[in-house]
Design an enzyme around this catalytic site. Sequence first.
Site, mmCIF file in Angstrom:
data_model
loop_
_atom_site.group_PDB
_atom_site.id
_atom_site.type_symbol
_atom_site.label_atom_id
_atom_site.label_comp_id
_atom_site.label_asym_id
_atom_site.label_seq_id
_atom_site.Cartn_x
_atom_site.Cartn_y
_atom_site.Cartn_z
ATOM 1 N N SER A 141 85.813 -33.048 33.530
ATOM 2 C CA SER A 141 85.270 -33.034 34.892
ATOM 3 C C SER A 141 83.758 -32.941 34.956
ATOM 4 O O SER A 141 83.153 -33.302 35.968
ATOM 5 C CB SER A 141 85.876 -31.871 35.693
ATOM 6 O OG SER A 141 85.565 -30.624 35.084
ATOM 7 N N ASP A 184 80.305 -25.178 42.266
ATOM 8 C CA ASP A 184 81.608 -24.563 42.519
ATOM 9 C C ASP A 184 81.915 -23.589 41.393
ATOM 10 O O ASP A 184 81.015 -23.199 40.644
ATOM 11 C CB ASP A 184 82.702 -25.633 42.707
ATOM 12 C CG ASP A 184 82.949 -26.477 41.449
ATOM 13 O OD1 ASP A 184 82.452 -26.117 40.360
ATOM 14 O OD2 ASP A 184 83.655 -27.506 41.554
ATOM 15 N N HIS A 213 81.301 -25.886 37.940
ATOM 16 C CA HIS A 213 80.384 -27.012 37.707
ATOM 17 C C HIS A 213 78.992 -26.759 38.261
ATOM 18 O O HIS A 213 78.847 -26.200 39.348
ATOM 19 C CB HIS A 213 80.966 -28.278 38.340
ATOM 20 C CG HIS A 213 82.362 -28.580 37.886
ATOM 21 N ND1 HIS A 213 83.468 -28.217 38.617
ATOM 22 C CD2 HIS A 213 82.813 -29.184 36.763
ATOM 23 C CE1 HIS A 213 84.561 -28.601 37.963
ATOM 24 N NE2 HIS A 213 84.184 -29.180 36.835
#
Length: 380
Positions: free
Chosen positions: A51, A341, A344
């Site tokens: 991600s 978040d 990240h």
Amino acid sequence: MCMSIASTTTTSLLLIMESSSVLLFSLVSLLVLSELVQQSEARAFFVFGDSLVDSGNNNYLATTARADSPPYGIDYPTHRPTGRFSNGLNIPDIISERIGEEPTLPYLSPELQGERLFVGANFASAGIGILNDTGIQFLNIIRINQQLGYFQQYQERVSSLIGPDETQRLVNQALFLITLGGNDFVNNYYLVPFSARSREFSLPDYVQYIISEYKKILARLYDLGARRVLVTGTGPLGCVPTELALRSPNGECAAELQRAANLFNPQLEQVLNELNSEAGSDVFVTANAFRMHMDFISNPQAYGFVTSKVACCGQGAYNGVGLCTIASNLCPNRDIYAFWDAFHPTERANRIIVSRFVTGSSEYMSPMNLSTIMALDART
């Protein structure tokens, strides 16, 4: 029986016209092929991993590991979610920017067709790890072996446009980025107490195991034509907001996850050195993501951040509990937060990280940084 002069002349004219048409078609075909080859000469960029570098592949999958709803993308040029786990641009976007190329499209994007293929492709998928059982809770994600399979498919698609020799040249001259390892800890070994992998391995043995598996992945990438590969180690896993919320009563980085990163990263660098020795050249370049992140985690104010503990978007302690959604707390100024978040970095933090990729000393990039790579490769 003799043909008339008029008939002979007509036949000759038809033959000349037919020959001219064939010649014209051949010239047009050569010009089209030449243009395609020239377009492929711009340095392609290929991205593999999780991600941290996924630019939207998971949008096309039936998975819970998605960033396709607000407020993700709030600072992206379109101000819409793109599948990037960021408020704006992610690391591959900023690397593309720094090397003067347009961003790579997700491989699953229907827009990745024709000349757009020559820019490269992003194969990354949120939730994956080195191991196939990492991220099983997310169900349908593109595990690393499938990402490499898609890369083979990509080469076949490009070969149909410019031929196998030019395709090999495009791939050999391309820049690669691969980011793996973090999920093998946070979404596998430490996902739940007494996880299957933690019962099977002690932490040192687990690290040794995933490093040996990672070496196979990198060797396969080399076999598929990669000759300049930026390989990121794991960041400071114990310092992300979600781990602070779960494991840190006093706001200090979670010691056990920091230990995992400190075991993993030196062994990864050793493996990259071994692979380079076997290849006889500096194919694999270590990017010390741990150090890059710790700079602004240890001293956020020096980098213009008000905090490196609290996420911009989230809820609970450190905004590190659960997902970032439209109902979450949202900071008004993303530029003063290190984390977007629970896991990240913000776009601004990503820009600091990429600046280390580009001009960082040997503490950050080994055996060379991206500026040196670009300068060396420009001469060859």
